[in-house]
Design an enzyme around this catalytic site. Structure first.
Site, PDB file in Angstrom:
ATOM      1  N   LYS A 166      18.868  25.024 -25.619  1.00 32.04           N
ATOM      2  CA  LYS A 166      19.469  24.221 -26.692  1.00 32.04           C
ATOM      3  C   LYS A 166      18.631  24.418 -27.957  1.00 32.04           C
ATOM      4  O   LYS A 166      17.527  23.918 -28.070  1.00 32.04           O
ATOM      5  CB  LYS A 166      19.495  22.734 -26.338  1.00 32.04           C
ATOM      6  N   GLU A 242       4.904  22.676 -26.847  1.00 36.55           N
ATOM      7  CA  GLU A 242       4.243  23.184 -28.071  1.00 36.55           C
ATOM      8  C   GLU A 242       4.582  22.202 -29.176  1.00 36.55           C
ATOM      9  O   GLU A 242       5.710  22.197 -29.672  1.00 36.55           O
ATOM     10  CB  GLU A 242       4.774  24.575 -28.425  1.00 36.55           C
ATOM     11  N   CYS A 276       3.476  24.761 -37.278  1.00 33.32           N
ATOM     12  CA  CYS A 276       2.547  23.849 -36.604  1.00 33.32           C
ATOM     13  C   CYS A 276       1.109  24.340 -36.710  1.00 33.32           C
ATOM     14  O   CYS A 276       0.186  23.574 -36.491  1.00 33.32           O
ATOM     15  CB  CYS A 276       2.971  23.630 -35.157  1.00 33.32           C
ATOM     16  N   GLU A 377       0.472  15.100 -40.174  1.00 35.06           N
ATOM     17  CA  GLU A 377       0.958  16.462 -40.358  1.00 35.06           C
ATOM     18  C   GLU A 377       1.888  16.488 -41.580  1.00 35.06           C
ATOM     19  O   GLU A 377       2.709  15.586 -41.754  1.00 35.06           O
ATOM     20  CB  GLU A 377       1.730  16.877 -39.096  1.00 35.06           C
TER      21      GLU A 377
HETATM   22  P1  ADP Z   1      11.421  18.478 -36.190  1.00 32.64           P
HETATM   23  O1  ADP Z   1      11.044  17.111 -36.653  1.00 32.64           O
HETATM   24  O2  ADP Z   1      10.465  19.524 -36.589  1.00 32.64           O
HETATM   25  O3  ADP Z   1      12.857  18.842 -36.436  1.00 32.64           O
HETATM   26  P2  ADP Z   1      12.051  17.812 -33.507  1.00 32.64           P
HETATM   27  O4  ADP Z   1      11.082  17.526 -32.417  1.00 32.64           O
HETATM   28  O5  ADP Z   1      12.900  16.682 -33.986  1.00 32.64           O
HETATM   29  O6  ADP Z   1      11.198  18.462 -34.643  1.00 32.64           O
HETATM   30  O7  ADP Z   1      13.022  18.997 -33.094  1.00 32.64           O
HETATM   31  C1  ADP Z   1      12.652  20.081 -32.285  1.00 32.64           C
HETATM   32  C2  ADP Z   1      13.718  20.319 -31.256  1.00 32.64           C
HETATM   33  O8  ADP Z   1      13.824  19.142 -30.456  1.00 32.64           O
HETATM   34  C3  ADP Z   1      15.119  20.573 -31.817  1.00 32.64           C
HETATM   35  O9  ADP Z   1      15.813  21.460 -30.960  1.00 32.64           O
HETATM   36  C4  ADP Z   1      15.743  19.199 -31.733  1.00 32.64           C
HETATM   37  O10 ADP Z   1      17.148  19.265 -31.645  1.00 32.64           O
HETATM   38  C5  ADP Z   1      15.153  18.702 -30.441  1.00 32.64           C
HETATM   39  N1  ADP Z   1      15.144  17.246 -30.279  1.00 32.64           N
HETATM   40  C6  ADP Z   1      14.958  16.286 -31.216  1.00 32.64           C
HETATM   41  N2  ADP Z   1      15.037  15.057 -30.668  1.00 32.64           N
HETATM   42  C7  ADP Z   1      15.299  15.231 -29.347  1.00 32.64           C
HETATM   43  C8  ADP Z   1      15.493  14.354 -28.230  1.00 32.64           C
HETATM   44  N3  ADP Z   1      15.435  13.037 -28.360  1.00 32.64           N
HETATM   45  N4  ADP Z   1      15.713  14.912 -27.020  1.00 32.64           N
HETATM   46  C9  ADP Z   1      15.771  16.251 -26.874  1.00 32.64           C
HETATM   47  N5  ADP Z   1      15.581  17.134 -27.878  1.00 32.64           N
HETATM   48  C10 ADP Z   1      15.347  16.636 -29.098  1.00 32.64           C
END
Ligand code: ADP
Length: 474
Positions: A166, A242, A276, A377
């Site tokens: 995903k 990561e 990061c 960050e």
């Molecule tokens: P950023 O703030 O850098 O966008 P995220 O951690 O929100 O970082 O996003 C990184 C990945 O995690 C993306 O693929 C996002 O869709 C996914 N993501 C964000 N929130 C969730 C969640 N609650 N469960 C699963 N995946 C998530």
């Protein structure tokens, strides 16, 4: 979406925009819970035969995907620049870096060796075998929208795992293009499945709770990583995480300040600071403060923001409005608490930048622990400089963070460099080096920066179980 070797399009869609202009550049299906289930079912059915393939067959397919990826390098890079905003040259570098994982793990697939272990009993033999962990759920971010996919998929596929990917909702088109590469390479149906979702949470919950998924591989923020890790722990799943970073860069008295300023101006503003491993706190010894800040500011003033398709632009947009607001609020907080602004410090809206999410490359000096930017960050084009006087103190200051991903050191003295390397609590340390990354080198962090490593031999172990056989001889 790509499920069980079929392209799925008949769903409601969500839009993908170019952050440099705000233009809509495409749309992708929004998966349903049935789609998530279908993708997991396809991956777990495909696992039965995929894990029986020889390492040589899997290696051959990865090698073929590497060839296809390189033959489409320009096309993939242009798509990345349109979807994510980074300069075309940086996109080309990322496609190459992404392809490197396919080649490295195509080679490594053939070196998944077990052991024979001596026993204290003369009628006993021990052997170990390495076996694939099973179906993998992979969740990837938007900042490196192709290489974060191959860094997970290549080792998983090399050892005989199948997977459901995903990608981030901001960059699903890059993931779709990679699914096309894998399809053309000839991976069997169900081995690689890609689902796209406007709301990532239900996919994360399904990956963590469905017993058929045995491992979660995640790159993203620390907040989401902690949440997913907790969900996965309830089902005793393997995880690789990561997560965020807050990299210190230390310029020691025995460093060349101009050389350090050059290196840090390059690595800090790479990907507009949306990395990061981006340096987030630059500690400069007071003997170099003036020279370093003069050189850094001169270089940062020459950085040009704009469309990644125009040669000479090295600063792309931020990914969304929230990211831009976060960067600006950290800068305003630092200025209100006494930091000095050398350049930047505001949004860019002139001319062609109007429709995009651009922030001026910024240098702040006199940053102190009272300011949010000292501990949070940033993920943006801001170089916060902290002037220090004591060499022993600076190592403690650098370690004073919940993160432990990357650190940078500038010194021309071998003893200083070795002592710093040993004292810093970070997974990746660049010593006079701004690019300590490679498919062959382990990437990952300590503390809240994550669990496990990607790339290198460590990266393949993440997708393996060790099976021990104890044989009693008659
Ligand atoms: P950023 O703030 O850098 O966008 P995220 O951690 O929100 O970082 O996003 C990184 C990945 O995690 C993306 O693929 C996002 O869709 C996914 N993501 C964000 N929130 C969730 C969640 N609650 N469960 C699963 N995946 C998530």
């Amino acid at each position: 979406m790509y499920i069980d070797g079929q392209w799925v399009t008949e769903r409601s869609h969500f839009l993908v925009t170019n952050p440099a202009s705000g233009d809509v550049i495409g749309e992708v299906p929004d998966c349903t819970s049935e789609d998530i289930d279908a993708a997991i079912t396809a991956a777990s059915e495909a696992l039965k035969s995929w894990k029986q393939t020889t390492a040589y067959e899997r290696s051959g397919l990865l090698y073929r995907a590497w060839e296809i990826m390189l033959s489409r390098k320009q096309e993939l890079a242009e798509l990345m620049t349109r979807e994510q905003g980074k300069p075309l040259k940086a996109s080309l570098n990322e496609v190459q870096y992404g392809a490197d994982f396919l080649l490295w793990f195509a080679e490594e697939a053939k070196r998944i060796n077990g052991q024979t272990i001596p026993s204290s009993r003369d009628n006993q033999r021990f052997i170990t075998q390495k076996v694939p962990v099973g179906v993998v759920g992979a969740i990837t971010p938007w900042n490196y929208p192709i290489s974060m996919i191959t860094r997970k998929l290549a080792p998983a596929l090399a050892v005989g795992c199948t997977l459901v990917l995903k990608p981030a909702e901001q960059t699903p088109l890059c993931a779709k293009a990679m699914a096309e590469v894998f399809e053309e390479a000839g991976f069997p149906a169900g081995v690689i499945n890609v689902i796209t979702s406007r709301d990532p949470a239900p996919v994360g919950e399904a990956f963590c709770s469905d017993p058929r998924i045995r491992k979660l591989a995640f790159t993203g923020s620390t907040a989401v990583g902690k949440k997913l890790n907790a969900q996965a722990a309830a089902h005793m799943k393997r995880v690789s995480m990561e997560l965020g970073g807050h990299a210190p860069a230390i310029v020691f008295p025995d460093a060349d300040p101009a050389h350090a300023a050059k290196g840090l101006s390059l690595v800090k503003f790479l990907n507009t600071g949306q990395a990061c491993i981006s340096p987030n706190r630059i500690f400069v010894h007071r003997v170099h403060a003036e020279a370093f800040l003069a050189e850094l500011t001169a270089r940062v003033c020459r950085l040009k923001a704009g469309s990644g398709f125009e040669a000479g632009n090295s600063i792309g947009p931020l990914i969304n409005e929230a990211a831009l607001q976060k960067v600006d609020s950290q800068v305003q907080d630092a200025l209100a608490k006494g930091a000095t602004l050398y350049t930047g410090g505001h949004r860019l809206t002139d001319g062609e930048l109007r429709g995009g999410l651009f922030y001026a490359p910024t240098v702040l000096a006199g940053v102190t622990p009272e300011m949010r930017i000292y501990y949070e960050e940033t993920f943006g084009p801001v170089a916060p400089v902290v002037i220090y006087g004591d060499e022993d103190d600076v190592l403690a200051m650098a370690n004073d963070t919940e993160y432990g991903l990357a650190a940078y050191v500038y010194s021309n003295n071998l003893s200083t460099a070795v002592k710093a390397f040993e004292a810093l609590e970070f997974g990746i340390i660049g010593i006079n080096d701004i690019n300590p990354t490679s498919a062959a080198a382990p990437f990952g962090g300590m503390k809240s920066s994550g669990l496990g490593r990607e790339g290198a031999q460590e990266g393949i172990e993440e997708y393996l179980e060790t099976k021990l056989g104890g044989f009693a001889l008659g």
